[in-house]
Write a protein that holds these residues in place. Structure first.
Motif, PDB file in Angstrom:
ATOM      1  N   LEU A  70       0.883  -1.273  -0.043  1.00 39.95           N
ATOM      2  CA  LEU A  70      -0.164  -0.173   0.075  1.00 39.95           C
ATOM      3  C   LEU A  70       0.491   1.055   0.897  1.00 39.95           C
ATOM      4  N   ARG A  71       1.994   1.267   0.873  1.00 37.90           N
ATOM      5  CA  ARG A  71       3.015   2.468   0.765  1.00 37.90           C
ATOM      6  C   ARG A  71       3.719   3.289  -0.747  1.00 37.90           C
ATOM      7  N   LYS A  72       4.164   1.663  -0.530  1.00 41.88           N
ATOM      8  CA  LYS A  72       4.994   1.593  -2.144  1.00 41.88           C
ATOM      9  C   LYS A  72       4.114   2.476  -3.597  1.00 41.88           C
ATOM     10  N   GLN A  73       2.838   1.508  -3.774  1.00 42.34           N
ATOM     11  CA  GLN A  73       1.583   2.125  -5.009  1.00 42.34           C
ATOM     12  C   GLN A  73       1.333   3.285  -4.466  1.00 42.34           C
ATOM     13  N   LEU A  74       0.893   3.702  -3.231  1.00 44.06           N
ATOM     14  CA  LEU A  74       0.891   4.910  -3.086  1.00 44.06           C
ATOM     15  C   LEU A  74       1.735   6.214  -3.124  1.00 44.06           C
ATOM     16  N   LEU A  75       3.269   5.538  -3.224  1.00 43.55           N
ATOM     17  CA  LEU A  75       4.366   6.669  -3.869  1.00 43.55           C
ATOM     18  C   LEU A  75       4.405   6.715  -4.645  1.00 43.55           C
ATOM     19  N   GLU A  76       3.719   6.146  -5.839  1.00 45.50           N
ATOM     20  CA  GLU A  76       4.075   5.661  -7.455  1.00 45.50           C
ATOM     21  C   GLU A  76       2.993   6.868  -7.745  1.00 45.50           C
ATOM     22  N   HIS A  77       1.337   6.540  -7.048  1.00 50.35           N
ATOM     23  CA  HIS A  77       0.827   7.811  -6.682  1.00 50.35           C
ATOM     24  C   HIS A  77       1.618   8.900  -7.000  1.00 50.35           C
ATOM     25  N   ARG A  78       1.739   9.002  -5.575  1.00 53.55           N
ATOM     26  CA  ARG A  78       2.463  10.595  -5.884  1.00 53.55           C
ATOM     27  C   ARG A  78       3.734  11.500  -6.013  1.00 53.55           C
ATOM     28  N   ASP A  79       4.747   9.828  -6.548  1.00 53.01           N
ATOM     29  CA  ASP A  79       5.464  10.318  -7.670  1.00 53.01           C
ATOM     30  C   ASP A  79       5.913  11.001  -8.996  1.00 53.01           C
ATOM     31  N   SER A 275      -6.547  -0.634 -12.814  1.00 52.16           N
ATOM     32  CA  SER A 275      -5.585  -1.800 -12.067  1.00 52.16           C
ATOM     33  C   SER A 275      -4.272  -0.893 -11.428  1.00 52.16           C
ATOM     34  N   TRP A 276      -2.988  -2.013 -11.999  1.00 53.01           N
ATOM     35  CA  TRP A 276      -2.030  -1.479 -11.482  1.00 53.01           C
ATOM     36  C   TRP A 276      -1.067  -1.530 -13.078  1.00 53.01           C
ATOM     37  N   PRO A 277      -0.111  -0.975 -12.783  1.00 54.09           N
ATOM     38  CA  PRO A 277       0.573  -0.084 -12.088  1.00 54.09           C
ATOM     39  C   PRO A 277       0.417   1.025 -11.384  1.00 54.09           C
ATOM     40  N   CYS A 278       0.014   1.499 -10.601  1.00 48.33           N
ATOM     41  CA  CYS A 278      -0.115   2.706  -9.891  1.00 48.33           C
ATOM     42  C   CYS A 278       0.543   3.801 -10.607  1.00 48.33           C
ATOM     43  N   GLY A 279      -0.006   5.353 -10.354  1.00 47.95           N
ATOM     44  CA  GLY A 279       0.757   6.652 -10.879  1.00 47.95           C
ATOM     45  C   GLY A 279       0.199   6.170 -11.956  1.00 47.95           C
ATOM     46  N   THR A 280      -0.378   6.147 -12.969  1.00 52.42           N
ATOM     47  CA  THR A 280      -0.415   5.767 -13.942  1.00 52.42           C
ATOM     48  C   THR A 280      -1.930   6.675 -14.710  1.00 52.42           C
ATOM     49  N   VAL A 281      -2.827   8.502 -14.412  1.00 56.25           N
ATOM     50  CA  VAL A 281      -3.410   8.525 -14.175  1.00 56.25           C
ATOM     51  C   VAL A 281      -3.695   9.459 -15.925  1.00 56.25           C
ATOM     52  N   ALA A 282      -2.307   9.297 -15.932  1.00 54.37           N
ATOM     53  CA  ALA A 282      -1.562  10.890 -17.128  1.00 54.37           C
ATOM     54  C   ALA A 282      -2.178   9.690 -18.788  1.00 54.37           C
ATOM     55  N   THR A 283      -1.869   8.739 -18.073  1.00 53.95           N
ATOM     56  CA  THR A 283      -2.621   7.208 -19.101  1.00 53.95           C
ATOM     57  C   THR A 283      -4.502   7.636 -19.198  1.00 53.95           C
ATOM     58  N   GLU A 284      -5.056   7.612 -18.553  1.00 58.87           N
ATOM     59  CA  GLU A 284      -6.770   7.652 -18.793  1.00 58.87           C
ATOM     60  C   GLU A 284      -6.807   9.192 -19.143  1.00 58.87           C
ATOM     61  N   VAL A 285      -6.430   9.668 -18.786  1.00 54.96           N
ATOM     62  CA  VAL A 285      -6.604  11.181 -19.834  1.00 54.96           C
ATOM     63  C   VAL A 285      -6.372  10.935 -20.794  1.00 54.96           C
ATOM     64  N   GLY A 286      -4.525  10.416 -21.691  1.00 53.56           N
ATOM     65  CA  GLY A 286      -5.308  10.090 -22.452  1.00 53.56           C
ATOM     66  C   GLY A 286      -6.803   9.526 -23.630  1.00 53.56           C
ATOM     67  N   GLN A 287      -6.795   8.374 -22.904  1.00 51.90           N
ATOM     68  CA  GLN A 287      -8.451   7.910 -23.153  1.00 51.90           C
ATOM     69  C   GLN A 287      -9.207   8.452 -23.155  1.00 51.90           C
ATOM     70  N   LEU A 288      -9.583   9.345 -22.642  1.00 51.42           N
ATOM     71  CA  LEU A 288     -10.253   9.705 -22.712  1.00 51.42           C
ATOM     72  C   LEU A 288     -10.543  11.186 -23.477  1.00 51.42           C
ATOM     73  N   ILE A 289      -9.233  11.599 -23.995  1.00 53.25           N
ATOM     74  CA  ILE A 289      -9.421  12.705 -25.457  1.00 53.25           C
ATOM     75  C   ILE A 289      -8.942  11.637 -26.071  1.00 53.25           C
ATOM     76  N   SER A 290      -8.896  10.295 -26.181  1.00 51.48           N
ATOM     77  CA  SER A 290      -9.570   9.648 -27.760  1.00 51.48           C
ATOM     78  C   SER A 290     -10.839   9.265 -27.666  1.00 51.48           C
ATOM     79  N   ALA A 291     -11.734   9.213 -26.476  1.00 49.98           N
ATOM     80  CA  ALA A 291     -13.084   9.250 -27.101  1.00 49.98           C
ATOM     81  C   ALA A 291     -13.845  10.454 -27.427  1.00 49.98           C
ATOM     82  N   GLY A 292     -13.262  11.345 -27.075  1.00 49.72           N
ATOM     83  CA  GLY A 292     -14.275  12.753 -27.644  1.00 49.72           C
ATOM     84  C   GLY A 292     -13.687  14.164 -26.668  1.00 49.72           C
ATOM     85  N   LEU A 293     -13.298  13.547 -25.532  1.00 51.15           N
ATOM     86  CA  LEU A 293     -13.672  15.008 -24.857  1.00 51.15           C
ATOM     87  C   LEU A 293     -12.545  16.621 -25.188  1.00 51.15           C
TER      88      LEU A 293
END
Length: 351
Positions: A70-79, A275-293
């Protein structure tokens, strides 16, 4: 030591200067302004990225929840600049030390997944009977950050949680001041989640677009977690044809249009990675753009709009001192999100 930051604030696109007073942002320099160290001087400022659907604490299905993971993955998000997360369900409740640790992102938890018989990985969440669902939902929301997560459906040919039961659970949690996230991927499960008044619809792979206007009217947010589906698309297409494979691909192929339609209808669409790995929300932003946002709305879905939805302000006087700086405008080039130049969390420089 006090700090000073200056840059162009999004979404207002105004140049502002903030002084960090403990864990708060201040626009008034105060008597000690001259002693403040300038740690950001120019560039673009966001109020911390947000992942509203992530499950830190384990690295594989059926692997026990572990505090060190949990700590490791929260730090991955933070970084990665993710300074606020919502965990819509975990194998265990998020422990109290997380909130006490100034080096970790802020967490809004939903307790344990609530799984009625046959609707989740056995033993991975809180296994309950249908008769226990209402009380369990109230308990998990009260024991967490006010959220609970109900597994609303599971197998693609199996029935979802009955709508009367789902509505009873949601109504009970609402009466107790909480909110409910519902996992749903089938058409019936998505329909029941919307009609029962869920606060957030998680995944929604086979969502009937005819329900989108109702989602907008009642304030049901849509968290499509597109990046986790995109990561499995190639493997799904390579499988032998089967009803399940065809069902999965049909849902995935329809998801972008539903995400775009939801946004256009005024539904709050938010970024979550699942899902894993953590700290990849920028990838999700790209997917939302590809959907037309539009790019700015996709960035908002992982930043200021998501923070507001979770009850935190953006970059204003008195706001939490959570801030990420970038050399360039991420709404013009969202790839910039993967390259923060400065990360400040709870008033501390962490990168």
């Amino acid at each position: 030591m006090s700090f000073k930051v200056r840059g162009i604030v999004l979404p207002e696109r105004e140049e502002r200067t903030f002084w960090i007073d403990g864990d708060r942002l201040r626009t008034d320099p105060g008597p000690d302004a001259g002693a403040a160290e300038t740690v950001v001087d120019g560039g673009w400022l966001l109020p911390g990225l947000v992942d509203v659907h992530t499950h830190p604490g384990t690295e594989a299905v059926a692997v026990p929840f572990d505090d060190e993971v949990l700590r490791k993955q929260l730090l991955e998000h933070r970084d990665a600049g993710v300074l606020l997360i919502r965990t819509p369900g975990s194998a265990a409740r998020i422990p109290g030390w997380v909130d006490e640790d100034a080096t970790l992102p802020r967490v809004r938890s939903a307790g344990q997944w609530l799984a009625t018989p046959g609707r989740f990985f056995p033993g991975y969440g809180r296994d309950i009977t249908e008769a226990e669902l209402v009380q369990a939902a109230v308990e998990e929301s009260a024991a967490s950050s006010g959220w609970c997560k109900i597994i609303g459906d599971w197998g693609f040919e199996d029935p979802p949680v009955p709508i009367y039961l789902l509505k009873a659970a949601i109504d009970a949690v609402h009466a107790n001041g909480g909110k409910v996230a519902v996992h749903c991927q089938t058409a019936d499960g998505s329909r029941n989640a919307v009609l029962a008044g869920a606060d957030s619809l998680e995944h929604g792979m086979h969502l009937d677009p005819g329900l989108i206007d109702q989602m907008a009217r009642q304030g049901t947010a849509f968290v499509p977690t597109m990046s986790v589906f995109a990561a499995h698309e190639k493997a799904a297409r390579e499988r032998e044809p089967s009803p399940r494979r065809d069902w999965w691909l049909t849902g995935w192929e329809a998801l972008p249009a539903n995400v775009r339609a939801a946004h256009e209808a005024g539904v709050t669409v938010l970024a979550g990675t699942d899902s894993w790995p953590c700290g990849t929300v920028a990838t999700e932003v790209g997917q939302l753009i590809s959907a037309g946002l539009p790019a700015e709305d996709a960035v908002a879905a992982a930043s200021w709009r998501a923070r507001e939805w979770l009850g935190l302000p953006a970059l204003t006087d008195g706001a939490p001192a959570d801030l990420v700086a970038y050399a360039d405008d991420p709404t013009l080039d969202p790839a910039v999100l993967a390259h923060p130049t400065r990360i400040i969390l709870k008033g501390r420089i962490v990168a």
